[in-house]
Design a protein around this motif. Structure first.
Motif, PDB file in Angstrom:
ATOM      1  N   LEU A   1       0.831  -1.204   0.000  1.00  0.00           N
ATOM      2  CA  LEU A   1       0.000   0.000   0.000  1.00  0.00           C
ATOM      3  C   LEU A   1       0.868   1.257   0.000  1.00  0.00           C
ATOM      4  CD1 LEU A   1      -2.853  -1.041   2.435  1.00  0.00           C
ATOM      5  CD2 LEU A   1      -3.133  -0.275   0.067  1.00  0.00           C
ATOM      6  N   GLN A   2       1.945   1.207   0.753  1.00  0.00           N
ATOM      7  CA  GLN A   2       2.856   2.345   0.792  1.00  0.00           C
ATOM      8  C   GLN A   2       3.514   2.557  -0.569  1.00  0.00           C
ATOM      9  OE1 GLN A   2       5.946   1.927   3.758  1.00  0.00           O
ATOM     10  NE2 GLN A   2       5.407   3.924   4.581  1.00  0.00           N
ATOM     11  N   ALA A   3       3.978   1.472  -1.188  1.00  0.00           N
ATOM     12  CA  ALA A   3       4.636   1.561  -2.494  1.00  0.00           C
ATOM     13  C   ALA A   3       3.667   2.049  -3.570  1.00  0.00           C
ATOM     14  CB  ALA A   3       5.219   0.205  -2.884  1.00  0.00           C
ATOM     15  N   ALA A   4       2.387   1.733  -3.395  1.00  0.00           N
ATOM     16  CA  ALA A   4       1.375   2.125  -4.380  1.00  0.00           C
ATOM     17  C   ALA A   4       0.755   3.476  -4.050  1.00  0.00           C
ATOM     18  CB  ALA A   4       0.288   1.055  -4.457  1.00  0.00           C
ATOM     19  N   GLY A   5       1.280   4.147  -3.049  1.00  0.00           N
ATOM     20  CA  GLY A   5       0.737   5.457  -2.684  1.00  0.00           C
ATOM     21  C   GLY A   5      -0.691   5.390  -2.196  1.00  0.00           C
ATOM     22  N   GLY A   6      -1.073   4.278  -1.591  1.00  0.00           N
ATOM     23  CA  GLY A   6      -2.429   4.114  -1.076  1.00  0.00           C
ATOM     24  C   GLY A   6      -3.425   3.570  -2.089  1.00  0.00           C
ATOM     25  N   ASN A   7      -3.005   3.407  -3.330  1.00  0.00           N
ATOM     26  CA  ASN A   7      -3.885   2.894  -4.381  1.00  0.00           C
ATOM     27  C   ASN A   7      -4.038   1.381  -4.191  1.00  0.00           C
ATOM     28  OD1 ASN A   7      -4.718   1.711  -6.900  1.00  0.00           O
ATOM     29  ND2 ASN A   7      -4.328   3.704  -7.839  1.00  0.00           N
ATOM     30  N   LYS A   8      -5.233   0.976  -3.805  1.00  0.00           N
ATOM     31  CA  LYS A   8      -5.458  -0.442  -3.494  1.00  0.00           C
ATOM     32  C   LYS A   8      -5.371  -1.346  -4.721  1.00  0.00           C
ATOM     33  CE  LYS A   8      -8.133   0.731   0.585  1.00  0.00           C
ATOM     34  NZ  LYS A   8      -8.108   2.193   0.405  1.00  0.00           N
ATOM     35  N   ARG A   9      -5.803  -0.836  -5.873  1.00  0.00           N
ATOM     36  CA  ARG A   9      -5.693  -1.639  -7.098  1.00  0.00           C
ATOM     37  C   ARG A   9      -4.234  -1.927  -7.415  1.00  0.00           C
ATOM     38  NH1 ARG A   9      -4.233  -0.802 -11.956  1.00  0.00           N
ATOM     39  NH2 ARG A   9      -4.215   1.455 -11.791  1.00  0.00           N
ATOM     40  N   LYS A  10      -3.398  -0.897  -7.328  1.00  0.00           N
ATOM     41  CA  LYS A  10      -1.971  -1.082  -7.605  1.00  0.00           C
ATOM     42  C   LYS A  10      -1.302  -1.957  -6.547  1.00  0.00           C
ATOM     43  CE  LYS A  10      -1.253   3.183 -10.184  1.00  0.00           C
ATOM     44  NZ  LYS A  10      -0.596   4.492 -10.201  1.00  0.00           N
TER      45      LYS A  10
END
Length: 91
Positions: A55-64
């Motif tokens: 989640l941190q690596a995706a900037g909070g974007n759950k799909r990513k």
């Protein structure tokens, strides 16, 4: 004999020697197992940490984050709920 073979890098020869009953015997290691084996973290802790890192690596974007973990978005949501994360959007 197996130590010499193993130190020379001959895995096959060391395996053959072990098959002949010349392999490592109980108590033949110099360090006690407890001193060389790190205690493992519980699987749930590792899973929770992986979810947070994704989640941190995706900037909070759950799909990513789900894509990074190789799981579906619905599985990500289910796991987050199981760990007690608040899934309400922040504004």
């Amino acid at each position: 004999m197996w130590r010499e073979l193993a130190s020379e890098g001959s895995v096959e020869a060391a395996a053959a020697a072990e098959g002949e009953g010349k392999g490592p015997q109980a108590g033949s290691f110099s360090a006690p197992l407890a001193s060389v084996v790190q205690p493992a973290l519980p699987l749930a802790t590792l899973e929770r940490d992986a979810l947070l890192r994704a989640l941190q690596a995706a900037g909070g974007n759950k799909r990513k984050a789900a894509e990074l973990l190789g799981i579906s978005r619905s599985t990500l949501y289910r796991k987050l709920r199981a760990f007690g994360f608040d899934l309400k959007p922040t504004r």
